[in-house]
Structures are given as structure tokens and as C-alpha cells.
Scaffold this motif. Structure first.
Motif, PDB file in Angstrom:
ATOM      1  N   ILE A  10     -62.138   4.805 -16.335  1.00  8.44           N
ATOM      2  CA  ILE A  10     -61.213   5.805 -16.105  1.00  8.44           C
ATOM      3  C   ILE A  10     -61.959   6.617 -14.947  1.00  8.44           C
ATOM      4  CG2 ILE A  10     -60.137   7.681 -16.910  1.00  8.44           C
ATOM      5  CD1 ILE A  10     -59.426   4.927 -18.490  1.00  8.44           C
ATOM      6  N   CYS A  11     -63.391   6.960 -15.045  1.00  5.99           N
ATOM      7  CA  CYS A  11     -63.719   8.026 -14.386  1.00  5.99           C
ATOM      8  C   CYS A  11     -64.865   7.413 -13.261  1.00  5.99           C
ATOM      9  CB  CYS A  11     -64.686   9.138 -15.064  1.00  5.99           C
ATOM     10  SG  CYS A  11     -65.911   8.590 -16.186  1.00  5.99           S
ATOM     11  N   GLY A  68     -68.244  10.358 -15.930  1.00  2.00           N
ATOM     12  CA  GLY A  68     -68.155  11.528 -17.157  1.00  2.00           C
ATOM     13  C   GLY A  68     -66.806  11.993 -17.250  1.00  2.00           C
ATOM     14  N   CYS A  69     -65.896  11.583 -18.493  1.00  2.00           N
ATOM     15  CA  CYS A  69     -64.755  11.976 -18.716  1.00  2.00           C
ATOM     16  C   CYS A  69     -64.319  12.155 -20.100  1.00  2.00           C
ATOM     17  CB  CYS A  69     -63.572  11.079 -17.829  1.00  2.00           C
ATOM     18  SG  CYS A  69     -63.331   9.716 -18.627  1.00  2.00           S
ATOM     19  N   CYS A 126     -64.924   8.535 -22.088  1.00  2.00           N
ATOM     20  CA  CYS A 126     -66.062   8.162 -22.449  1.00  2.00           C
ATOM     21  C   CYS A 126     -66.813   9.233 -22.857  1.00  2.00           C
ATOM     22  CB  CYS A 126     -66.635   7.542 -20.994  1.00  2.00           C
ATOM     23  SG  CYS A 126     -66.749   8.817 -19.883  1.00  2.00           S
ATOM     24  N   CYS A 175     -67.440   3.405 -17.311  1.00  2.00           N
ATOM     25  CA  CYS A 175     -66.168   3.904 -17.509  1.00  2.00           C
ATOM     26  C   CYS A 175     -65.187   3.563 -16.558  1.00  2.00           C
ATOM     27  CB  CYS A 175     -66.137   5.384 -17.757  1.00  2.00           C
ATOM     28  SG  CYS A 175     -64.630   6.161 -18.135  1.00  2.00           S
TER      29      CYS A 175
HETATM   30 ZN   LIG Z   1     -64.876   8.270 -18.132  1.00  2.00          ZN
END
Ligand SMILES: [Zn+2]
Lengths: 801, 338
Positions: free
Chosen positions: B264-265, B269-270, B273, B262
Motif C-alpha cells: 500500500i505505502c 509506513g501506513c 502495515c 507494504c
Molecule cells: Zn504500509
């Protein structure tokens, strides 16, 4: 597809935590898309005993209970009436959080202390409705969490199954995958069916008239049943995988389908006319009412299950109202069959009737699993509905299905995957998947997949199984050897990108509209009835009317984008779109998809700012962009021909862009009526260019002109000309004398108004003279200049000012 | 005479130090050193001196003249310097006023992502191919091993035209068209517009894909993994983790979904995703022998892989766009950011 952790454990032993299991399944190709820890956070709801129950002193409808939670005795105020002292109940203790984010706190209810709450099934999220609080079995131990002691604590997995894995539409299917991966096998006990009394043949006869669509049909009868609600465990288990409880018999058929993947149907045996089952194709136009009370008109390709009177079920999809299990049913006929997937899918699609049953049949069920599912269901019905199973079963299975024997080359698998597994490891993997494997002398393996793996038919299918079970993570990453060099982007592709660059350099923003548009787009553009662009390609199944036809022009979408931006107060716009339009062709099946390039200009010419002018943009700004664009493509001899090219332009402010007889496109101000049709208040200037024509006319630059080293000399010339005289004519006349010394001529001022007679305009031109080989003298220039002046006066009847 | 000279020197010094502008300096200089100036006047007195004194006093005159000249020169150049500095000071403008900017245009983010992906694959030797958007069922489905009445067709909700063609649901028909007219080896990518009857925050009825296809002798799944790993690293950054997991597409086998860690994170985990740490960006696999059969290639002789990715998905990840519809609203406040 939903399965639960506890349910899987009934079929296979594994040590993985729910998270590890989710990862294992995902990496096998059974993507876990969601997980829910059922009962997590409910540990503060414990089993408790009501020691004493007395009337609340200040409220008629409440009672105050002394409740033993296994550690201490607490007071709880309760409003329910359905319990007595000595009952085992569910106590939500201080700190518990019930579904709906309901937090339990210490409270005083009408002056009485309450340390918690006695819960109903509804409050625990176990039922949609409930009357009174939940009374638990007396065997539970006070103090233990309720969910744990009821065996409800579980993890639910939502698996996104790909359509090839029909075998995994069941708990046992998923369990088999786990077993194959961790190197064990599924638990598959023999099912004992308690048979009694007369043979099934004395209560029913089955004939299959169409064994192509129904190669196997099996049935069992259970008599003396009592239809009742299902026990708690069954209701909960079905709820966990998203199935609503109906009654004990229907629930059994659903449970077995979820467990083993075989859809079953239960008929009310007494409602079957003449106690007969006939499997046949429907008659064209035959009408049948399905369980959901919908009348269905059938066609000859549909497969139906009939009694002597007519259809009683739409094979593999849904039963009929006429033979449905109801509260007074006592005799049950259980059907377990194998139907041809394509036939089920055709009917299900045509009727828009998609069921759990049709979903499995159309993907392909396990033809060898038919009897096991039937036995499991019969045994469960007997157990839960108290009936007796008739002796024997019916199994119409004229041609036994034989899974294919596939020849498999381990070295081919290694080559395709880029790995080096030994034949032995591959054999182990295949056997773990319950394939039977025979080693031939030449190293080739003869592999027969299990009956439920209908997706395995070819060597490549086995290669995939090797890759999957060995793990995609265990395949290395390598680089292929290049035997190809990439082509240079085509002229077409290069020009597309070049045009975008030019327009962006002119401050234009690229937009992308949907390729489908509204059917009245041509009307809004005032296109004539015979305009070929009215012959649009229509979608048979559009999402909405406004997106129901393929566009034949980019102009409507462009104007809509202008209008939408203006509604957001973005008033100064330069937009372009370069995309396909879709043109119907006479006598040709495939439409033409040419690329058009359109641009729109509105608002101020310059960006808003302290030093910038706020003059409105006009026709000549748009024209200038097109001129630059054509120049960059080295397209010369462009003519701007006033021929009212399009209905959507202002007739006095538009023209065609021509090279010879080829029209490259058009340009103009949008017609005031069209402007109104799109809700636009200010003028909008547009151009439309036909990309394919640009590709054809585009020239590579051949040679440059070397600049002269000699000084220039300019002369201005102002004249009064008729308003109808075009600038083009004046410039042509200037250049018409064909003197090499004229380096450049341009119009630098046009004026109408005060001081100029009506019907006339003042035009000023500037001519720059220069020679390649010498410095021009004044005399030389004067001679040329006066020839120009004379020409203008005599040919164009202008007067020099 | 000596006293007079000394006097003159003194006066000159005082005048220079009192002078307040270039003009007064120039005037004073002429007054002392000009042809009709005071020093010249004094020098006329040299004739009245004795032959002994004359050279001595003459020398003195010269040295005083040099001194006064230097004095004026220095003062004048200092004065000029001061004047320049003060003039420049007075010409100061407010450089914080915004520049006079021409309009800046922009290419649509979809166009930009297509160009970026195409450029990366050009580096791997992939040429660009194209095909029609309004397609035959045969190219879009059958030749890609989606038999009629196969549930795999449910994976792609299809728009049909009234004359029983369809809007291609993926760019994969370009594979078929290319293989039918080209013999291996080949490496192509096919960017283009595709359609599915679906519309919400993550689905648009029209969107864009890039299809890739490589066919040659001895191409393996490991090669597919190599190419896609390098591609994702070039597109999203050198250290982006890549994961292939089994999946299903009718026209490839084995098939894979390709996830990247991911962006983004970073894999923790966010929301984007869905807490998995992975983002699905590509579908890929080894070309199914059934496809070779439809285009008259010999599956025993060659092998190859195909992959496809959603451009919107990549654009959304690259620019942190949550709602796909934003890409098709043509709002200049959005477009001008690219
Ligand atoms: Zn994520």
C-alpha cells in the motif's frame, strides 16, 4: 507482554534508540507489535514554584497564583485548595497538550489573566482519580519538564510473544535477548536480604505431598509489616506494564514477577491454620473460594496449597479469600515455587481462570530462579512495608533438575540453514545465550542450555538459536535442486475448474457460504423427518446458533444469498456455489465430504439495457445451462425424469437428472412455501449436481463428426397434441424411424391458448435433412417426412395442422 | 457538318455540367450517344461528304464521341461516388449507445487467488494435494507436534464437533496425510478451507489457506528463503522486498514469519502495515524432526520446509479490501467486479 525501555536499561546496557531496539527485538523473534512514547509531547508541563497565592477577587472558589516556571513569574488561576505558597507544582504552560487532546491557551477567568494551568495527576494521565493538584517533591528543579524530572519519560513496548518463549515473560528475559544479540551480559547483582530474629522454621512448616506436580516449593516469612498503598514509583512501574496497584505487598509480588518472570504469592501468615503449608492434590468435589470471590469446585487432578484446615490457594493460579492480604495483615508468607506446566494449564483451562501467574507457570518458569525471586521480594517487602525478614528460607526441592546436555553438530546446522559459519562463531553465539559449551574431539559440541531456556532440548533447537542470533537476514536465498516434477492437476481438480469456467461463461457469479449453518435449514426446505440430511454434524462450541451445524445441502445458503441480494435491489441473479457438504456416515468415524454444485436463477433473462428484453428467466434457462455443462463434459444419454425428487421444488416443475440408474442431480423451480420461508417473492430456479457423479460419468471426447458437404433441406411440421404429451416423446418418435438423413430435429414453437382446445397444445417441429454422400431429392425427403408424420399420428395420436 | 459536330460537343458539355443526378446523366447520355441518339443521326450525314472529307470528318466524329463518352463516364462515376457518400452519411448510428452485452459471470476472488498461487507453485514443481476439513486431533495437532495441554494450542481457537472430531484449524494436516502415503522427495501445496472460533473485521470463523511442503535431500532454510522470495515477487511484483524473521510454530524449526514490503505505502509506513512498512503474509520454517518421527521419515536422511498463507489476507492486499467479511457476504455488486 509489556516492557519499558527504562526498565530494560536497568538490566542491560545498550545504545539503541527505542526504534532501533524495537527492530532488534522483532528480528530476534520477539515481535514488537506496538510502541508508546510515554510523556512525549508533555514537555510543556514543567516543574514550577508557587510564589504567592491570593483569593480571586470575583470568585470564592478560585485563587490567583504567581508561579515561577524557572524563567519568569506568571499568573495562573486555580480552583484547587490543596496547596500553599512555596509548594512545587506541575505547570502546564501555554501550548501544552494534555491527555484527551486538551490544549492549554492563554485565557481570562472571571476577569483575571491565567497563563497556564496547575495540573492534577488525573489531568496528566498519571492517575484515574485525584483530589486537588499534584504536589511535587521539593527537590525538583523549576523549569524542567515534569515527566522527565520524575523519570516518567519512557517508551513502552508491546511484544507479541510466541508460546515457546516462556523465558521472555519478564524484563530480565527480554534483557537477556538484547545482551546476547549485542554481545554483553545482563546485570544481575547479588540480593542482600536483611534477616532478623527467629528462624522461619519457628513460624511455618511446609510439606509437599505431590512432588511430581510441585518439584520445588520455597518460602520466606516477613513479620511486622504495615500494609499500605505503594509508593509512586512502584504504582507507575506496574501501570506501565498494565498491572493495577493493590497494596505494597501484593505490588511487590507483581513487580518481581514482571521483573524476573517468577510468579509469587503472599499469604497472611496469621490466617494459616496451624501455621502449616501442605501442597497436595485437591479432593474430588472440594470447594474453594478464590480471591475473586468465586466458589470453585475442584477435581483430583488440581494442585492446591493448603493449611491444616484446607486449601488456601489454587497452586500457580490464584490465592484464596481465606488467606488474602488485608489492611490488618502483619505477618506475610511469601511463596516461590515451580509447578508442572501441564497441570496448571489443565486446571486453569477447566476453570476458565487465566491469570498472569498461570500464564507463566503453564509455559514453564525458571526452576533455578525460584530463590532469587523470593529473596528479591522479601527484601522489597521489608523495605516498603517495614517488616523484618525471618532467618533463612524453606526450600523443598528433593530432586535437583538438571538441564539436558545436547550434542550439537556445527556442520549439520550449516547444512540445514544453508550457511557457512565457523564452529567458533557458533560457540560464541551459544555462550552469549548463557549455554555452557564443551568442544569434543570430533568437532561435536556438548551444549547445556541455561535453566530458564526450557524450550531448548534438542539439536534442532540450537540450530534455531544459531539462525536467530546470527540473523535471518544473513541467510542467503538459494533455489533447491529439483528432483521432482509436479503432477498434472488431477481429473478432479481439472473438472472443478472446468465447471467453474462453464458457469462463469453462462453469466453466473460464484458465491462462497460458510460451511456451518442453522439447525432449522432442513425444516425450511420442508425435508421429511426421515431425510438423511437431517443427521447433521453438530459443533460442540459454535460461535452462534445460526452457525452451529455443518451443512448437508448447499441450497439453503444459496437461497439466502439470493434473498440478501434482492434486499439490496440486485434483482436479476445467476449464482452458483461449488463446495463441500458434510455427511454423517453410519459406522464410520470420519464424515463424507462430497462436493456439490448448485445454481440459482431469478429475475430477468437478459441484462437490463436499451435493446434487451425484460422477459423473466424460467426453468428452461436453468435447464439450458445444465445441458451445456453436461455436453461439455461429454456426458450423453441424459434423462430428465419427472419423479418429484426434492421437497423443496415445485412438484410440477422439477425433475431428476439421470444417466442410466445414476442420479447426477436435480433441477426445478423452488416450492412456493420454501420460497416464502426464505423471504423470496419471485420464483427462483435451482439445480443441484453431485460433483463426484460428474467425475465418474465424464468422458473424454473420442472422435468428432465430419460435417457433410451436401446441402440441407428443412421441413416444418405443426401438430395439435394432448397437453400431457411430452416434447421428449415427440422427438424420440421423430428420431425413432432411424433414418440417417435426419440431421437434426428440434421444437421451435409451443403454443397454448386462443384457438387451441383445452387440454391440447400446438407444437411445431423443424426437421433438417441432409445426406453425407449426395444431395437429397425432394422425393427422397418427402418419403422420410411422411413416415415421420404417420408415426406421430399413429403412435402419439396427434393431429397434423 | 463540322459546325454541327462542334455544336453537339458543346451541348453535351453543358448538359453534363448541369446534370444533378445519375438518372439525368443516363438519359442525356442516351440522347447524345444512343443508337437513336444525336451523334448517330449526325453520322448519317457522313455519306453526303466527299471522299476526301469523309475520313477527316469521320475521325473528328470518333474523337468527339470518345470525348463525350469520357465526359459522361467521369461524371457518372463522380455522381455515384457522391450518392454513396450521401447514403452512408444518412445511415449514421449512435455508436455511444452501450453494446448489447451478454451477462458476465465471475469466479469468487478466493477461487481466483487460490488458482493464481497454485499456478505459481506449479511452476516450481509443486503438485496440489487435498484432505478432509473435519479432522482428527492427531492429524491437526498431535502429529504436528502440538502435544495435548500445550499452550501452543491456544494459538488456534478450535471448533470441535459433538463426536470429538474437530474442524481443521489449518491446512497443515494435509502435510501429515501426504507424508504418510508418499515417500520423499515431494513437493506439494494444499489449498483449502479452515476454521477458527474468531470473528471480527480481520478474522472470519471460516477462511482459506494454502499449505506448502517440500522434502528432499539437503533442502535448507536458504532454499525456503529462495522459493518464498521468488513466489512473493511473482505474486506481488518483481521488486517486492521480502523479510524473514524468527517466529514459532510447533511443526517447524527454525520457524519464520515472512513479511513483504507494504504494497500500500511501499514501505514508508501506513495504517494497513501499522506504520511498520511490512506486511505479514506467510508463516514458514524447516519441518521439525518431531513431525518426521510421526510419519516415519528419517530426519537424518532428509530435510524440508513447510509454509502456509492466508488466502483472504492475500486477496485483501491485492484488491484493497479492508473488511474480511465482505468476502463472504455474496453481494453481487462486489462479486461482479472480479
Ligand atoms: Zn504500509
Amino acid at each position: 507482554m509489556k516492557v519499558t525501555y527504562n526498565w530494560l536499561k536497568e538490566f542491560v546496557d545498550f545504545d539503541q534508540s527505542p526504534e532501533q531496539l524495537a527492530d532488534l527485538l522483532t528480528m530476534l523473534g520477539l515481535e514488537v507489535e506496538g510502541m508508546e512514547n510515554y510523556g512525549a509531547g508533555m514537555d510543556q508541563v514543567v516543574v514550577a514554584v508557587v510564589e504567592e497565592k491570593r483569593q480571586h477577587p470575583n470568585a470564592d472558589k478560585l485563587s490567583v497564583c504567581r508561579v515561577n516556571n524557572g524563567r519568569e513569574i506568571v499568573d495562573v488561576v486555580c480552583g484547587a485548595q490543596n496547596f500553599k505558597a512555596g509548594d512545587i507544582v506541575a505547570l502546564a504552560q501555554i501550548g501544552a497538550v494534555l491527555p484527551g487532546d486538551f490544549k492549554i491557551k492563554r485565557s481570562k477567568i472571571r476577569g483575571e489573566e491565567s497563563c497556564g494551568m496547575l495540573c492534577s495527576e488525573k489531568e496528566l494521565g498519571l492517575a484515574e482519580e485525584s483530589a486537588g493538584i499534584m504536589i511535587l517533591p521539593p527537590t525538583l528543579v523549576p523549569g524542567t519538564p515534569v515527566f522527565e524530572s520524575l523519570g516518567l519519560k519512557d517508551t513502552f513496548f508491546e511484544i507479541g510473544l510466541t508460546p515457546n518463549r516462556a523465558d521472555c515473560l519478564s524484563v530480565i528475559g527480554v534483557a537477556r535477548e538484547i545482551a546476547a544479540k549485542i554481545g554483553t551480559s545482563v546485570k544481575c547483582n547479588r540480593i542482600a536480604v536483611p534477616e532478623h530474629g527467629p528462624s522461619i522454621n519457628s513460624s511455618i512448616t511446609v510439606s509437599v505431598e505431590d512432588s511430581e506436580l510441585c518439584p520445588r516449593y520455597a518460602a520466606r516469612a516477613v513479620h511486622g509489616c504495615r500494609i499500605a498503598p505503594s509508593p509512586e514509583w512502584l504504582v507507575n512501574r506496574l501501570a506501565a506494564v498494565g498491572v493495577r496497584s493493590i497494596n505494597n505487598v501484593v505490588d511487590v509480588t507483581n513487580l518481581v514477577m514482571m521483573e524476573l518472570g517468577q510468579p509469587l504469592h503472599a499469604f497472611d501468615c496469621d490466617q494459616l491454620v496451624d501455621s502449616r503449608i501442605v501442597v497436595r492434590r485437591a479432593l474430588e468435589g472440594e470447594i474453594f473460594t478464590t480471591l475473586d470471590s468465586q466458589q470453585r469446585v475442584l477435581v483430583a487432578s488440581d494442585l492446591v496449597i493448603c493449611d491444616a484446615g484446607g486449601p488456601v490457594a489454587l497452586a500457580g493460579i490464584m490465592g484464596g479469600e481465606n488467606s488474602e492480604i488485608n489492611d490488618s495483615t502483619t505477618s506475610i508468607l511469601l511463596e516461590s515455587a515451580w509447578f508442572k506446566p501441564a497441570a496448571i494449564r489443565t486446571t486453569s483451562k477447566r476453570l476458565g481462570l487465566h491469570t498472569e501467574s498461570s500464564h507463566r507457570f503453564e509455559r514453564g518458569t525458571d526452576i533455578d530462579g525460584v530463590i532469587r525471586a523470593l529473596d528479591r521480594a522479601a527484601a522489597l517487602v521489608a523495605e516498603l512495608a517495614g517488616g523484618t525478614v525471618a532467618q533463612g528460607f524453606i526450600d523443598v526441592y528433593p530432586v535437583k533438575s538438571v538441564p539436558p546436555a545436547i550434542s550439537f553438530r556445527p556442520e549439520r546446522a550449516n547444512a540445514l540453514l544453508g550457511i557457512k559459519l565457523s564452529s567458533k562463531v557458533m560457540i560464541d553465539i551459544l555462550r552469549g545465550l548463557e549455554c555452557s559449551v564443551t568442544e569434543m574431539t570430533d568437532g561435536i559440541l556438548m551444549v547445556t542450555p541455561p535453566s530458564y531456556r526450557i524450550d531448548i532440548e534438542r539439536e534442532i533447537d540450537l540450530v534455531e538459536e544459531i539462525a536467530r542470533l546470527n540473523g535471518y537476514d544473513n541467510i542467503p536465498a538459494s533455489m533447491p535442486i529439483a528432483r521432482v516434477i509436479s503432477d498434472r492437476p488431477s481429473l478432479h481438480q481439472r473438472l472443478e475448474s472446468m465447471l467453474r469456467n462453464i458457469l462463469v461463461a453462462h453469466g453466473m457469479n460464484e458465491i462462497i457460504n460458510f460451511s456451518f449453518t442453522t439447525p432449522d435449514a432442513a425444516d425450511k426446505l420442508l425435508m421429511s423427518d426421515v431425510d438423511p440430511r437431517r443427521s447433521v454434524i453438530k459443533l460442540a462450541n459454535p460461535l452462534v446458533e445460526e452457525q452451529s451445524v455443518m451443512r448437508t445441502s448447499l441450497i439453503p445458503g444459496l437461497l439466502e444469498a439470493v434473498a440478501k441480494n434482492i434486499s439490496h435491489r440486485s434483482l436479476d441473479l445467476r449464482l452458483f456455489e461449488m463446495r463441500r457438504v458434510y455427511i454423517n456416515r453410519q459406522n464410520e468415524e470420519m464424515p463424507h465430504e462430497p462436493i456439490y454444485l448448485v445454481g440459482a436463477f431469478t429475475g430477468a433473462r437478459e441484462r437490463e439495457g436499451w435493446g434487451n428484453s425484460r422477459d423473466s428467466i424460467d426453468f428452461y434457462d436453468a435447464k439450458g445451462v445444465v445441458e451445456n455443462l453436461l455436453e461439455e463434459l461429454h456426458i450423453s444419454n441424459v434423462k430428465w425424469v419427472v419423479d418429484t425428487p426434492e421437497t423443496f421444488y415445485h412438484p410440477g416443475k422439477s425433475c431428476s437428472i439421470m444417466v442410466g440408474k445414476e442420479r447426477l442431480g436435480t433441477i426445478g423451480e423452488i416450492h412456493p412455501t420454501v420460497q416464502k420461508n426464505f423471504g423470496l417473492e419471485k420464483p427462483v430456479f435451482c439445480f443441484e449436481l453431485y460433483f463426484e457423479k460428474l467425475v465418474v460419468l465424464h468422458r473424454l471426447k473420442a472422435a468428432i463428426v465430419v460435417p457433410s458437404r451436401f446441402p440441407d433441406s428443412t421441413r416444418d411440421l405443426a401438430m395439435l397434441a394432448s397437453d400431457c404429451l411430452s416434447a421428449e416423446k415427440i422427438l424420440e418418435t421423430v428420431k425413432g424411424i432411424k433414418a440417417q438423413e435426419i440431421e437434426h430435429a428440434e421444437i421451435f414453437d409451443v403454443y397454448k391458448g386462443a384457438g387451441i382446445p383445452t387440454g391440447f397444445k400446438s407444437i411445431a417441429i423443424r426437421i433438417r435433412y441432409r445426406s453425407y454422400d449426395r444431395t437429397l431429392t425432394d422425393d427422397e425427403i418427402n418419403i422420410i417426412h411422411s413416415r415421420i408424420t404417420e408415426n406421430l399420428v399413429s403412435k402419439l395420436k396427434v393431429s397434423i395442422r | 457538318m463540322r459546325e454541327q459536330l462542334e455544336q453537339l460537343r458543346h451541348e453535351a458539355l453543358k448538359t453534363v455540367s448541369d446534370a444533378s443526378s445519375e438518372e439525368t446523366l443516363q438519359e442525356a447520355r442516351i440522347r447524345f450517344l444512343g443508337r437513336k441518339g444525336e451523334l448517330t443521326a449526325l453520322m448519317k450525314g457522313l455519306g453526303g461528304l466527299s471522299a476526301d472529307e469523309r475520313p477527316v470528318v469521320g475521325q473528328l466524329v470518333n474523337s468527339i464521341r470518345d470525348e463525350i463518352e469520357n465526359l459522361f463516364e467521369t461524371a457518372l462515376s463522380a455522381e455515384r461516388e457522391r450518392a454513396t457518400v450521401s447514403r452512408l452519411q444518412s445511415e449514421r448510428i449512435d455508436i455511444t449507445l452501450p453494446g448489447r452485452r451478454a451477462l458476465r459471470g465471475s469466479k469468487h476472488p478466493i477461487t481466483q487467488v487460490i488458482a493464481e498461487v497454485s499456478e505459481i507453485f506449479a511452476g516450481f514443481g509443486f503438485s496440489v494435494a487435498e484432505g478432509p476439513e473435519i479432522e482428527h486431533d492427531w492429524y491437526n495437532f498431535e502429529a504436528l507436534n502440538f502435544p495435548p495441554e500445550h499452550p501452543a494450542r491456544d494459538m488456534q481457537d478450535t471448533f470441535f464437533t459433538e463426536n470429538s472430531l474437530l474442524l481443521r484449524t489449518h491446512t497443515s494436516p494435509v502435510q501429515i496425510r501426504t507424508m504418510l502415503k508418499t515417500k520423499p522427495p515431494l513437493r506439494i501445496i494444499a489449498p483449502g478451507t479452515v476454521y477458527r472460533c474468531d470473528s471480527d473485521a480481520t478474522h472470519s470463523p471460516m477462511f482459506h489457506q494454502i499449505e506448502g511442503l517440500m522434502i528432499d535431500k539437503d533442502v535448507s532454510f536458504a532454499d525456503l528463503k529462495g522459493i518464498l522470495t521468488i513466489f512473493t515477487n511473482q505474486l506481488f511484483g518483481q521488486k517486492t522486498g521480502v523479510r524473514l524473521r524468527p517466529s514459532f510454530f510447533p511443526f517447524t524449526e527454525p520457524s519464520a514469519e515472512v513479511d513483504i514490503a507494504c504494497v500500500i505505502c511501499g514501505g514508508k509506513g501506513c495504517r494497513v502495515c501499522k506504520q511498520t512498512g511490512w506486511l505479514e503474509i506467510l508463516g514458514a520454517g524447516m519441518v521439525d524432526p518431531e513431525v518426521y518421527h510421526h510419519v516415519n521419515y528419517d530426519a537424518e536422511d532428509i530435510s524440508g520446509f513447510a509454509f502456509g498463507m492466508g488466502i483472504e489476507r492475500i486477496a485483501m492486499l491485492k484488491y484493497g479490501i479492508r473488511d474480511m467479511r465482505l468476502l463472504f457476504e455474496n453481494d453481487v455488486r462486489f462479486l461482479r467486479q472480479f
